[in-house]
Design a protein around this motif. Structure first.
Motif, PDB file in Angstrom:
ATOM      1  N   GLU A 108       1.131  -1.277   0.078  1.00  0.00           N
ATOM      2  CA  GLU A 108      -0.025   0.019   0.176  1.00  0.00           C
ATOM      3  C   GLU A 108       0.819   1.320  -0.351  1.00  0.00           C
ATOM      4  OE1 GLU A 108      -3.519   2.058   2.746  1.00  0.00           O
ATOM      5  OE2 GLU A 108      -2.822   0.543   3.652  1.00  0.00           O
ATOM      6  N   PHE A 109       1.684   1.294   0.710  1.00  0.00           N
ATOM      7  CA  PHE A 109       2.597   2.394   0.687  1.00  0.00           C
ATOM      8  C   PHE A 109       3.739   2.569  -0.135  1.00  0.00           C
ATOM      9  CE2 PHE A 109       6.761   5.223   1.743  1.00  0.00           C
ATOM     10  CZ  PHE A 109       6.237   5.872   2.190  1.00  0.00           C
ATOM     11  N   VAL A 110       3.810   1.760  -1.267  1.00  0.00           N
ATOM     12  CA  VAL A 110       4.545   1.860  -2.435  1.00  0.00           C
ATOM     13  C   VAL A 110       3.672   1.965  -3.241  1.00  0.00           C
ATOM     14  CG1 VAL A 110       5.380   0.578  -4.373  1.00  0.00           C
ATOM     15  CG2 VAL A 110       6.234  -0.061  -1.511  1.00  0.00           C
ATOM     16  N   LEU A 111       2.222   1.305  -3.023  1.00  0.00           N
ATOM     17  CA  LEU A 111       1.770   2.123  -4.168  1.00  0.00           C
ATOM     18  C   LEU A 111       1.109   3.586  -4.494  1.00  0.00           C
ATOM     19  CD1 LEU A 111      -1.000  -0.867  -4.897  1.00  0.00           C
ATOM     20  CD2 LEU A 111       0.832   0.170  -6.561  1.00  0.00           C
ATOM     21  N   LEU A 112       0.951   3.994  -3.052  1.00  0.00           N
ATOM     22  CA  LEU A 112       0.253   5.288  -2.991  1.00  0.00           C
ATOM     23  C   LEU A 112       1.904   6.237  -2.605  1.00  0.00           C
ATOM     24  CD1 LEU A 112      -1.243   4.828  -0.172  1.00  0.00           C
ATOM     25  CD2 LEU A 112      -2.211   5.418  -1.949  1.00  0.00           C
ATOM     26  N   ASN A 113       2.994   6.122  -2.732  1.00  0.00           N
ATOM     27  CA  ASN A 113       4.145   7.002  -3.392  1.00  0.00           C
ATOM     28  C   ASN A 113       4.502   6.578  -3.776  1.00  0.00           C
ATOM     29  OD1 ASN A 113       3.947   8.492  -0.011  1.00  0.00           O
ATOM     30  ND2 ASN A 113       3.481   6.952   0.333  1.00  0.00           N
ATOM     31  N   ALA A 114       5.009   5.943  -4.568  1.00  0.00           N
ATOM     32  CA  ALA A 114       5.896   5.489  -5.458  1.00  0.00           C
ATOM     33  C   ALA A 114       5.853   6.535  -7.191  1.00  0.00           C
ATOM     34  CB  ALA A 114       6.313   3.902  -6.088  1.00  0.00           C
ATOM     35  N   GLN A 115       6.982   6.923  -7.978  1.00  0.00           N
ATOM     36  CA  GLN A 115       6.331   7.642  -8.838  1.00  0.00           C
ATOM     37  C   GLN A 115       7.002   6.540 -10.247  1.00  0.00           C
ATOM     38  OE1 GLN A 115       5.588  10.597  -9.041  1.00  0.00           O
ATOM     39  NE2 GLN A 115       5.439  10.809  -6.854  1.00  0.00           N
ATOM     40  N   THR A 116       7.930   5.432  -9.547  1.00  0.00           N
ATOM     41  CA  THR A 116       7.996   4.589 -10.263  1.00  0.00           C
ATOM     42  C   THR A 116       7.191   3.690 -11.234  1.00  0.00           C
ATOM     43  OG1 THR A 116      10.183   4.497  -9.351  1.00  0.00           O
ATOM     44  CG2 THR A 116       9.850   2.727 -10.765  1.00  0.00           C
ATOM     45  N   PRO A 117       6.262   2.725 -11.405  1.00  0.00           N
ATOM     46  CA  PRO A 117       5.804   2.268 -12.339  1.00  0.00           C
ATOM     47  C   PRO A 117       5.901   1.081 -11.223  1.00  0.00           C
ATOM     48  CG  PRO A 117       6.333   3.268 -13.930  1.00  0.00           C
ATOM     49  CD  PRO A 117       7.617   3.505 -13.196  1.00  0.00           C
ATOM     50  N   VAL A 118       4.170   0.285 -10.805  1.00  0.00           N
ATOM     51  CA  VAL A 118       4.686  -0.316  -9.439  1.00  0.00           C
ATOM     52  C   VAL A 118       3.534  -1.700  -9.790  1.00  0.00           C
ATOM     53  CG1 VAL A 118       4.243  -1.321  -7.333  1.00  0.00           C
ATOM     54  CG2 VAL A 118       4.335   1.082  -7.927  1.00  0.00           C
ATOM     55  N   THR A 119       4.404  -2.836 -10.117  1.00  0.00           N
ATOM     56  CA  THR A 119       3.431  -3.874 -10.403  1.00  0.00           C
ATOM     57  C   THR A 119       3.499  -5.090  -9.216  1.00  0.00           C
ATOM     58  OG1 THR A 119       4.244  -4.058 -12.875  1.00  0.00           O
ATOM     59  CG2 THR A 119       3.183  -6.154 -12.164  1.00  0.00           C
ATOM     60  N   LEU A 120       1.733  -5.266  -8.825  1.00  0.00           N
ATOM     61  CA  LEU A 120       1.413  -6.410  -7.770  1.00  0.00           C
ATOM     62  C   LEU A 120       1.247  -7.291  -8.265  1.00  0.00           C
ATOM     63  CD1 LEU A 120      -0.991  -4.638  -5.337  1.00  0.00           C
ATOM     64  CD2 LEU A 120       1.971  -4.874  -5.533  1.00  0.00           C
TER      65      LEU A 120
END
Length: 122
Positions: A108-120
């Protein structure tokens, strides 16, 4: 593409490791595995790193392994952005009894704060 994969010792993070190896092999991506002490499991960083190394050896896949200290979500975001990673990959997203996806605190933290694309990967 340069991928930062976070592995904290949960079953989903090991599943993400397997899927990332498979996809990276097909695409020719470079992978760095960021090992951290997942508060969701009893596994230490050393145990998680050992299991990651074993899986990499079994598959014959080359990847850099590094340990992250401090808050895992914050460190994943910082490393990805400061070192120019193209994507962050995490295993997360279990389904509740009502069928809704429940994210762990790190994802959740990574999804809300990363400027880099995130894959779950779930």
């Amino acid at each position: 593409m340069h991928v930062l994969l976070g592995v904290g010792g949960s079953d989903l993070s090991y599943q993400a490791l397997d899927e990332t190896i498979e996809r990276a092999r097909e695409a020719g991506d470079e992978v760095t595995v960021a090992v951290f002490d997942g508060h969701e499991t009893d596994a230490s960083e050393g145990e998680v790193e050992e299991r990651v190394r074993e899986r990499l050896d079994e598959t014959g896949f080359e990847a850099q392994i590094r340990r992250l200290s401090g808050d895992p979500g914050s460190r994943l975001v910082d490393v990805a952005e400061s070192e120019g990673f193209d994507r962050i990959v995490l295993g997360s997203g279990e389904r509740s009894t009502l069928g809704k996806i429940q994210l762990g605190s790190i994802a959740e933290f990574v999804l809300l704060n990363a400027q880099t694309p995130v894959t779950l990967i779930r």
